[in-house]
Design an enzyme around this catalytic site. Structure first.
Site, PDB file in Angstrom:
ATOM      1  N   GLU A 125      -2.332  -4.615  -2.865  1.00 55.00           N
ATOM      2  CA  GLU A 125      -3.640  -4.677  -3.528  1.00 55.00           C
ATOM      3  C   GLU A 125      -3.858  -3.493  -4.467  1.00 55.00           C
ATOM      4  OE1 GLU A 125      -8.471  -4.893  -2.611  1.00 55.00           O
ATOM      5  OE2 GLU A 125      -7.072  -4.579  -0.957  1.00 55.00           O
ATOM      6  N   LYS A 179      -3.051  -9.055  -3.942  1.00 56.35           N
ATOM      7  CA  LYS A 179      -4.509  -9.147  -3.990  1.00 56.35           C
ATOM      8  C   LYS A 179      -4.966  -8.393  -5.231  1.00 56.35           C
ATOM      9  CE  LYS A 179      -8.788  -8.529  -1.363  1.00 56.35           C
ATOM     10  NZ  LYS A 179      -9.417  -8.430  -0.045  1.00 56.35           N
TER      11      LYS A 179
END
Length: 297
Positions: free
Chosen positions: A178, A215
């Site tokens: 992420e 992400k």
């Protein structure tokens, strides 16, 4: 089939989204405040984490929160160490709800340098991964932050994410990588272009059996991360709401076929400790359905 194989198949093939229930030390007071619990209503971390676990338990045990629409849920380590209705949290998710458990493993962000914040060191990562694996956790999540389009900074973020990500892969779990881009950055589009270039280069270095998830902040350009979504080493690309309201985050998610939501604040928007169970479950059902529909494109 092993739990891991079943979980991988679910994440790969089923429609739905991933619930981010992993607010940790710094973000927990805000999560509680939005839920209707002010900071003067508790004292100390133990009380704070006890209250947020009650909030998460209420969400997870709700009849609206099932594996039919929710593919997975990201937990904080403190939640992993607690129980829901007499079962370890991760095992309750998988066995009772058919929801794939993930674990947040990062220890927060370092200071801003070169327009980014890399992750702080994770000296106990190996032990944490071992604990997660023993509880049938499928994957992990770790967050970095990109404030501006600085090539050296963004390269450092991606290098660190994939270096730690390979350690997680080698431990038998699937990392959610992420590298969040600030949605308010004046150079968001440029940062996203740099980020995608560095991510694709790293993905191309992976062996066939080295699987990751990504992400990413919802992009300015619809379909921008399609190459990542289509990459054979990527199980799924999920999006964070990043400060957008649920309606805006849903609309942006729906503009990106193959991208699914992994919302935290946007999921719990409108939920309150003061609500009756019927009102709470109804509000959660509405939220889940809207995010599911946006993720099903």
């Amino acid at each position: 089939m092993t739990s891991f194989t079943q979980q991988l198949e679910k994440i790969k093939t089923q429609k739905g989204f991933i619930a981010a229930l992993d607010q940790s030390g710094g973000s927990t007071p805000k999560a509680l405040r939005l839920y209707g619990i002010e900071e003067d209503q508790y004292e100390g971390d133990d009380a704070m984490f006890g209250l947020v676990h009650q909030m998460r338990t209420r969400i997870i045990t709700s009849p609206a929160f099932t594996g039919e629409r929710v593919l997975g849920a990201i937990l904080f380590e403190n939640t992993l160490d607690r129980e829901i209705e007499g079962k370890p949290s991760a095992e309750f998710l998988w066995q009772e709800k058919n929801i794939v458990p993930f674990l947040k493993v990062d220890k927060g962000l370092a200071e801003l340098e070169n327009g980014v914040q890399v992750m702080k060191p994770m000296p106990s990562l190996a032990q944490l991964l071992e604990k997660a694996k023993a509880q049938n956790v499928f994957g992990t999540k770790m967050r970095s932050f990109i404030a501006e389009a600085n090539e050296a900074g963004i390269k450092a973020v991606v290098d660190q994410q994939f270096e730690v990500g390979l350690e997680i892969v080698n431990a038998g779990l699937v990392p959610i990588i992420e590298p969040e881009v600030d949605i308010n950055s004046a150079t968001k589009a440029e940062a996203e272009a740099m980020l995608k270039q560095f991510i694709l280069a790293k993905l191309d270095e992976l062996a066939e059996d080295q699987l990751v998830m990504l992400k990413l902040s919802l992009p300015d350009v619809a379909g921008f991360y399609q190459e990542c979504i289509d990459h054979p080493n990527v199980v799924k690309v999920v999006a964070l709401s990043g400060g957008y309201s649920r309606d805006v985050a849903n609309a942006k998610t729906a503009e990106n076929p193959g991208l699914i939501a992994s919302f935290s604040r946007a999921l719990t928007e409108g939920l309150s400790t003061q609500q009756s169970d019927d009102d709470f479950n109804s509000a959660l059902d509405t939220a889940i359905d809207s995010i599911y529909q946006a993720s099903a494109t």
